[in-house]
Scaffold this motif. Structure first.
Motif, short mmCIF file in Angstrom:
data_model
loop_
_atom_site.label_atom_id
_atom_site.label_comp_id
_atom_site.label_asym_id
_atom_site.label_seq_id
_atom_site.Cartn_x
_atom_site.Cartn_y
_atom_site.Cartn_z
N TRP A 78 0.94 -1.04 0.03
CA TRP A 78 0.03 -0.03 0.12
C TRP A 78 1.02 1.22 0.05
O TRP A 78 0.60 2.13 -0.78
CB TRP A 78 -0.62 -0.16 1.09
CG TRP A 78 -2.29 1.06 1.19
CD1 TRP A 78 -1.89 2.36 1.47
CD2 TRP A 78 -3.38 1.07 0.95
NE1 TRP A 78 -3.16 2.97 1.55
CE2 TRP A 78 -3.86 2.14 0.98
CE3 TRP A 78 -4.13 -0.15 0.72
CZ2 TRP A 78 -5.41 2.38 1.14
CZ3 TRP A 78 -5.47 0.02 0.53
CH2 TRP A 78 -6.07 1.29 0.75
N ASP A 79 1.86 1.20 0.88
CA ASP A 79 2.66 2.35 1.24
C ASP A 79 3.59 2.46 -0.18
O ASP A 79 3.94 3.86 -0.57
CB ASP A 79 3.66 2.37 2.29
CG ASP A 79 2.82 2.61 3.49
OD1 ASP A 79 1.72 3.12 3.63
OD2 ASP A 79 3.33 2.19 4.71
N VAL A 80 4.13 1.50 -0.92
CA VAL A 80 4.94 1.55 -1.97
C VAL A 80 4.24 2.01 -3.16
O VAL A 80 4.64 2.84 -3.87
CB VAL A 80 5.55 0.13 -2.25
CG1 VAL A 80 6.28 -0.09 -3.57
CG2 VAL A 80 6.87 -0.11 -1.27
N ALA A 81 2.90 1.62 -3.23
CA ALA A 81 2.04 2.02 -4.29
C ALA A 81 1.78 3.44 -4.20
O ALA A 81 1.96 4.25 -5.05
CB ALA A 81 0.62 1.48 -4.34
N MET A 82 1.46 3.95 -2.83
CA MET A 82 1.28 5.36 -2.68
C MET A 82 2.66 6.43 -3.22
O MET A 82 2.55 7.11 -3.50
CB MET A 82 1.02 5.48 -1.49
CG MET A 82 0.39 7.12 -0.93
SD MET A 82 -0.45 7.06 0.60
CE MET A 82 0.54 6.48 1.91
N LEU A 83 3.74 5.69 -2.78
CA LEU A 83 4.96 6.34 -2.88
C LEU A 83 5.26 6.50 -4.47
O LEU A 83 5.58 7.44 -4.92
CB LEU A 83 6.17 5.52 -2.26
CG LEU A 83 7.51 6.07 -2.62
CD1 LEU A 83 8.01 6.92 -1.59
CD2 LEU A 83 8.32 4.85 -2.40
N TRP A 84 5.12 5.47 -5.18
CA TRP A 84 5.43 5.54 -6.49
C TRP A 84 4.54 6.34 -7.25
O TRP A 84 4.88 7.05 -8.14
CB TRP A 84 5.38 4.00 -7.03
CG TRP A 84 6.70 3.18 -6.83
CD1 TRP A 84 7.13 2.78 -5.78
CD2 TRP A 84 7.40 2.61 -8.26
NE1 TRP A 84 8.32 2.07 -6.08
CE2 TRP A 84 8.28 2.20 -7.31
CE3 TRP A 84 7.54 2.76 -9.41
CZ2 TRP A 84 9.38 1.37 -8.14
CZ3 TRP A 84 8.39 2.15 -10.13
CH2 TRP A 84 9.28 1.48 -9.36
N LEU A 85 3.21 6.00 -6.94
CA LEU A 85 2.29 7.11 -7.66
C LEU A 85 2.54 8.42 -7.41
O LEU A 85 2.40 9.34 -8.17
CB LEU A 85 0.76 6.70 -7.47
CG LEU A 85 0.38 5.45 -8.18
CD1 LEU A 85 -1.16 4.91 -7.61
CD2 LEU A 85 0.06 5.51 -9.59
#
Length: 154
Positions: A78-85
């Protein structure tokens, strides 16, 4: 066309009138901004809800809470998706601003390359932090719950 005729306002002129072959990157950048914006709203509000509304609320936010979240693969992704996006969305927005306001092609190219290089570096660092986070660091206080958990691990 004679000099006294008005050209319709949205008629491409000069280099813009020649459509290059290949993918239309500006169109896909525009589509990405809309899709990533909607996904970011869901990710951010899910993040805020889980951190501030569930459990003890804001008073429950501490190192142990973050360590517990980062131990769960769901929250890691979840956090990685938020970071990347967020980084790609923001960098693409900055690229658009640079393209709109910097007229010198060489300076524009340097700025855009610098933007993407910084974004890639920050994405790499953020992803490494999320997936390699180890809460068992030395010098935790004896009263810490994590201190006991880390001693049990070995």
């Amino acid at each position: 066309m004679t000099a006294d005729t008005l050209v319709p306002p949205r008629t491409p002129q000069g280099k813009a009138s020649i459509r290059k072959k290949g993918p239309n990157l500006e169109k896909w950048g525009w589509v990405f901004m809309r899709v990533s914006g909607v996904l970011l709203i869901v990710l951010i509000f899910g993040h805020l809800f889980s951190n501030l509304m569930v459990g003890d609320g804001i008073s429950g936010l501490d190192f142990a809470f973050v360590a517990g979240k980062l131990a769960n693969p769901l929250w890691q992704w979840w956090d990685v998706a938020m970071l990347w996006l967020a980084f790609i969305h923001g960098t693409n927005g900055m690229r658009t601003i640079v393209n709109d306001y910097v007229s010198n092609a060489k300076v524009r190219r340097i700025l855009v390359v610098a933007l993407w290089a910084v974004a890639a570096f920050m994405i790499l660092l953020g992803t490494l932090v999320v997936f390699t986070f180890d809460p068992c660091i030395p010098n935790l206080s004896d009263a810490s719950i994590l201190s006991e958990a880390c001693k049990a691990q070995g």
